[in-house]
Scaffold this motif. Structure first.
Motif, PDB file in Angstrom:
ATOM      1  N   ILE A  57     -55.091  -5.910  33.800  1.00 25.60           N
ATOM      2  CA  ILE A  57     -54.578  -4.554  33.675  1.00 25.60           C
ATOM      3  C   ILE A  57     -55.423  -3.808  32.667  1.00 25.60           C
ATOM      4  CG2 ILE A  57     -52.586  -3.147  33.019  1.00 25.60           C
ATOM      5  CD1 ILE A  57     -50.794  -5.425  33.945  1.00 25.60           C
ATOM      6  N   ALA A  58     -56.164  -2.829  33.153  1.00 25.88           N
ATOM      7  CA  ALA A  58     -57.047  -2.038  32.288  1.00 25.88           C
ATOM      8  C   ALA A  58     -56.727  -0.564  32.484  1.00 25.88           C
ATOM      9  CB  ALA A  58     -58.508  -2.346  32.620  1.00 25.88           C
ATOM     10  N   THR A  59     -55.444  -0.289  32.548  1.00 28.34           N
ATOM     11  CA  THR A  59     -54.947   1.070  32.769  1.00 28.34           C
ATOM     12  C   THR A  59     -54.436   1.647  31.445  1.00 28.34           C
ATOM     13  OG1 THR A  59     -52.665   0.344  33.081  1.00 28.34           O
ATOM     14  CG2 THR A  59     -54.095   0.304  35.018  1.00 28.34           C
ATOM     15  N   PRO A  60     -54.088   2.933  31.436  1.00 31.64           N
ATOM     16  CA  PRO A  60     -53.383   3.461  30.258  1.00 31.64           C
ATOM     17  C   PRO A  60     -52.036   2.756  30.095  1.00 31.64           C
ATOM     18  CG  PRO A  60     -54.175   5.253  31.653  1.00 31.64           C
ATOM     19  CD  PRO A  60     -54.391   3.975  32.412  1.00 31.64           C
ATOM     20  N   ALA A  61     -51.547   2.740  28.862  1.00 28.89           N
ATOM     21  CA  ALA A  61     -50.284   2.071  28.560  1.00 28.89           C
ATOM     22  C   ALA A  61     -49.131   2.625  29.396  1.00 28.89           C
ATOM     23  CB  ALA A  61     -49.963   2.212  27.075  1.00 28.89           C
ATOM     24  N   SER A  62     -49.194   3.915  29.672  1.00 30.21           N
ATOM     25  CA  SER A  62     -48.067   4.575  30.340  1.00 30.21           C
ATOM     26  C   SER A  62     -47.756   4.008  31.722  1.00 30.21           C
ATOM     27  CB  SER A  62     -48.345   6.074  30.458  1.00 30.21           C
ATOM     28  OG  SER A  62     -49.612   6.285  31.043  1.00 30.21           O
ATOM     29  N   VAL A  63     -48.754   3.453  32.382  1.00 31.25           N
ATOM     30  CA  VAL A  63     -48.498   2.924  33.727  1.00 31.25           C
ATOM     31  C   VAL A  63     -48.605   1.408  33.812  1.00 31.25           C
ATOM     32  CG1 VAL A  63     -49.257   5.062  34.836  1.00 31.25           C
ATOM     33  CG2 VAL A  63     -50.914   3.223  34.448  1.00 31.25           C
ATOM     34  N   ALA A  64     -48.868   0.773  32.685  1.00 28.99           N
ATOM     35  CA  ALA A  64     -49.145  -0.667  32.700  1.00 28.99           C
ATOM     36  C   ALA A  64     -47.968  -1.479  33.242  1.00 28.99           C
ATOM     37  CB  ALA A  64     -49.532  -1.146  31.300  1.00 28.99           C
ATOM     38  N   GLN A  65     -46.777  -1.164  32.794  1.00 29.23           N
ATOM     39  CA  GLN A  65     -45.613  -1.927  33.247  1.00 29.23           C
ATOM     40  C   GLN A  65     -45.409  -1.780  34.758  1.00 29.23           C
ATOM     41  OE1 GLN A  65     -43.593  -4.140  31.662  1.00 29.23           O
ATOM     42  NE2 GLN A  65     -42.539  -4.446  33.617  1.00 29.23           N
ATOM     43  N   GLU A  66     -45.565  -0.574  35.222  1.00 28.86           N
ATOM     44  CA  GLU A  66     -45.383  -0.341  36.657  1.00 28.86           C
ATOM     45  C   GLU A  66     -46.425  -1.122  37.465  1.00 28.86           C
ATOM     46  OE1 GLU A  66     -46.295   3.614  38.103  1.00 28.86           O
ATOM     47  OE2 GLU A  66     -46.494   2.596  40.057  1.00 28.86           O
ATOM     48  N   ILE A  67     -47.652  -1.079  37.013  1.00 30.34           N
ATOM     49  CA  ILE A  67     -48.714  -1.824  37.700  1.00 30.34           C
ATOM     50  C   ILE A  67     -48.422  -3.317  37.666  1.00 30.34           C
ATOM     51  CG2 ILE A  67     -51.154  -2.480  37.552  1.00 30.34           C
ATOM     52  CD1 ILE A  67     -50.758   0.291  38.699  1.00 30.34           C
ATOM     53  N   ALA A  68     -47.958  -3.790  36.515  1.00 31.95           N
ATOM     54  CA  ALA A  68     -47.627  -5.216  36.399  1.00 31.95           C
ATOM     55  C   ALA A  68     -46.594  -5.596  37.451  1.00 31.95           C
ATOM     56  CB  ALA A  68     -47.097  -5.519  34.999  1.00 31.95           C
ATOM     57  N   GLU A  69     -45.590  -4.748  37.607  1.00 29.51           N
ATOM     58  CA  GLU A  69     -44.538  -5.058  38.580  1.00 29.51           C
ATOM     59  C   GLU A  69     -45.074  -5.066  40.007  1.00 29.51           C
ATOM     60  OE1 GLU A  69     -41.386  -2.305  37.616  1.00 29.51           O
ATOM     61  OE2 GLU A  69     -41.191  -3.196  35.616  1.00 29.51           O
ATOM     62  N   ARG A  70     -45.950  -4.143  40.281  1.00 28.34           N
ATOM     63  CA  ARG A  70     -46.519  -4.133  41.631  1.00 28.34           C
ATOM     64  C   ARG A  70     -47.390  -5.359  41.862  1.00 28.34           C
ATOM     65  NH1 ARG A  70     -48.778   1.879  42.506  1.00 28.34           N
ATOM     66  NH2 ARG A  70     -49.509   0.943  44.463  1.00 28.34           N
ATOM     67  N   LEU A  71     -48.139  -5.742  40.855  1.00 28.25           N
ATOM     68  CA  LEU A  71     -48.978  -6.935  40.984  1.00 28.25           C
ATOM     69  C   LEU A  71     -48.122  -8.170  41.221  1.00 28.25           C
ATOM     70  CD1 LEU A  71     -51.572  -6.172  38.160  1.00 28.25           C
ATOM     71  CD2 LEU A  71     -52.111  -6.470  40.592  1.00 28.25           C
ATOM     72  N   VAL A  72     -47.100  -8.319  40.403  1.00 28.17           N
ATOM     73  CA  VAL A  72     -46.224  -9.481  40.541  1.00 28.17           C
ATOM     74  C   VAL A  72     -45.531  -9.459  41.908  1.00 28.17           C
ATOM     75  CG1 VAL A  72     -44.143 -10.602  39.654  1.00 28.17           C
ATOM     76  CG2 VAL A  72     -45.900  -9.781  38.063  1.00 28.17           C
ATOM     77  N   GLY A  73     -45.110  -8.273  42.302  1.00 25.45           N
ATOM     78  CA  GLY A  73     -44.479  -8.131  43.611  1.00 25.45           C
ATOM     79  C   GLY A  73     -45.398  -8.571  44.745  1.00 25.45           C
ATOM     80  N   ALA A  74     -46.688  -8.361  44.541  1.00 19.18           N
ATOM     81  CA  ALA A  74     -47.644  -8.712  45.585  1.00 19.18           C
ATOM     82  C   ALA A  74     -48.026 -10.186  45.539  1.00 19.18           C
ATOM     83  CB  ALA A  74     -48.896  -7.844  45.460  1.00 19.18           C
ATOM     84  N   GLY A  75     -47.583 -10.868  44.470  1.00 21.26           N
ATOM     85  CA  GLY A  75     -47.843 -12.300  44.422  1.00 21.26           C
ATOM     86  C   GLY A  75     -48.695 -12.793  43.273  1.00 21.26           C
ATOM     87  N   VAL A  76     -49.121 -11.883  42.407  1.00 23.07           N
ATOM     88  CA  VAL A  76     -49.924 -12.286  41.250  1.00 23.07           C
ATOM     89  C   VAL A  76     -49.039 -13.011  40.245  1.00 23.07           C
ATOM     90  CG1 VAL A  76     -51.214 -11.426  39.250  1.00 23.07           C
ATOM     91  CG2 VAL A  76     -51.614 -10.455  41.531  1.00 23.07           C
ATOM     92  N   ALA A 104     -53.737  -3.015  28.076  1.00 20.04           N
ATOM     93  CA  ALA A 104     -53.045  -1.791  27.678  1.00 20.04           C
ATOM     94  C   ALA A 104     -52.222  -2.073  26.427  1.00 20.04           C
ATOM     95  CB  ALA A 104     -52.142  -1.313  28.811  1.00 20.04           C
ATOM     96  N   PRO A 105     -52.198  -1.136  25.493  1.00 20.44           N
ATOM     97  CA  PRO A 105     -51.475  -1.363  24.242  1.00 20.44           C
ATOM     98  C   PRO A 105     -49.976  -1.185  24.415  1.00 20.44           C
ATOM     99  CG  PRO A 105     -52.577   0.762  24.165  1.00 20.44           C
ATOM    100  CD  PRO A 105     -52.916   0.134  25.492  1.00 20.44           C
ATOM    101  N   THR A 106     -49.376  -2.093  25.125  1.00 19.45           N
ATOM    102  CA  THR A 106     -47.940  -2.034  25.349  1.00 19.45           C
ATOM    103  C   THR A 106     -47.454  -3.394  25.817  1.00 19.45           C
ATOM    104  OG1 THR A 106     -46.168  -0.851  26.523  1.00 19.45           O
ATOM    105  CG2 THR A 106     -48.160  -1.303  27.761  1.00 19.45           C
ATOM    106  N   LEU A 107     -46.177  -3.646  25.599  1.00 21.77           N
ATOM    107  CA  LEU A 107     -45.595  -4.914  26.029  1.00 21.77           C
ATOM    108  C   LEU A 107     -45.406  -4.920  27.531  1.00 21.77           C
ATOM    109  CD1 LEU A 107     -44.188  -7.613  25.176  1.00 21.77           C
ATOM    110  CD2 LEU A 107     -42.043  -6.338  25.219  1.00 21.77           C
TER     111      LEU A 107
END
Lengths: 213, 213
Positions: A151-170, A177-180
């Motif tokens: 994840i090399a996105t801005p912090a603001s979208v990192a969580q959402e991207i993480a969820e999509r990645l996990v949803g896809a099987g990652v 991103a500087p966020t939990l």
DNA sequence: AACTGTGAACGGGTTCACAGCC
DNA sequence: GGCTGTGAACCCGTTCACAGTT
């Protein structure tokens, strides 16, 4: 098969051993002692021996470790006999830096996708890789069997991207991103925050300087 | 002044607390409990309290911590009341990513130089910063009073650059080159190897996948 | 009642020191 | 003699659990 479970701290050092083992092989070195590895890695020799002992007993007393064989074993334990297809989300400077990075291949990793949401970036080529729209995330992850993503996105979208990645099987994420990032159990996350690293240095720097006039 | 010395592990977490405290202040939050900080950082609440107790006793029982005051204290302890001038050596993708990074300023850091050896890069502008020739390293470090520097060069020259930086007066290094950096006592080094991070994930990924057919 | 601050217990990781093998 | 492999000692960091404070 490792008999004992390998401690986390040891796992985190194995890739470093692997790196110097590859260098040593390149330099034609046949065997190396725990002292040799210690010098090249900055880890103390007793720790090197204990770490390697978790993999099995691959050293020879009075001699050291066979570079080639130990390389093989470390690779095997780390799961780096195969090449992992990795996706990067975010094609800013950092994402591009990673996509461009040579030497991943030799280290068991191949970047197979670079995704971004900015339409001006899509279609650009980076290190032989086409930047694709983030809308394709799900399809790309599935088709290319991506298990590890960055994840090399801005912090603001990192969580959402993480969820999509996990949803896809990652199931493994490296987050810049500087966020939990919250993930379900069974998914690994490692985070690297560049500002945090510099701020840690600041602490020690401050102590050094403190008291000067 | 902290009475007890602050453990390394705690120091490494302070910047993370600072990050979420700044977010919370932005959201208008006045006070926060150790539980609140725990949730936002992924650190367990008892650890949060113990960590903060090393700075002093700034909490209020039954209430929590005053966000603004705690922010101030964490900043102070980390030496981030001042803004540290930081130099980056290596203007490849990674160096440029760092130079471009917004939000360093708010976090107590300012990039004041971006140096490279490639003449085609010199003179280019990156995030309002001019890429300067690495030959100027010594002068730049001294004139701009750089104490913290980032090595974003190829591994092959990282040690040499480190020595020149230290020679010029730098006492903290953040190294991104995949190689060990040797420095004299009194100089701090932190290293981040991106491939290593991915390889650590590979280990856990492998375990998860192992046994599937 | 809510929440901090901290001794005490615990656990993991590091280092020591040496027995065992080449 | 050189070097590994490892129990044991040690150290640091984490977590518990509760007394103390608002």
């Amino acid at each position: 098969m490792p008999v004992r479970p390998i401690p986390e701290a040891t796992v985190a050092r194995l890739p470093v051993y692997l790196r110097v083992l590859l260098e040593m092989a390149e330099r034609g070195l046949k065997t190396v002692s725990s002292n040799g590895l210690a010098e090249a890695t900055g880890v103390n020799p007793a720790k090197v021996r204990k770490d390697l002992s978790y993999l099995g007993t691959y050293g020879t007393r009075g001699v050291g470790y066979d570079v080639e064989y130990l390389t093989f074993q470390v690779r095997r334990v780390l799961g780096l006999e195969q090449i992992w297809p990795v996706a990067i989300v975010g094609a800013g400077n950092l994402g591009r830096a990673l996509a461009n990075h040579k030497g991943f291949a030799e280290r068991g990793l191949r970047i197979v996708a670079l995704l971004d949401s900015n339409s001006r970036r899509i279609g650009q080529k980076v290190g032989g890789l086409l930047i694709e729209p983030v809308e394709e995330l799900d399809r790309v992850v599935k088709e290319r069997e991506v298990a590890i993503a960055v994840i090399a996105t801005p912090a603001s979208v990192a969580q959402e991207i993480a969820e999509r990645l996990v949803g896809a099987g990652v199931t493994s994420l490296l987050n810049f991103a500087p966020t939990l990032i919250n993930v379900p159990a069974g998914v690994s996350v490692r985070s690297v925050d560049l500002a945090v690293e510099l701020q840690i240095l600041s602490y020690y720097e401050e102590r050094r300087t403190a008291g000067r006039s």
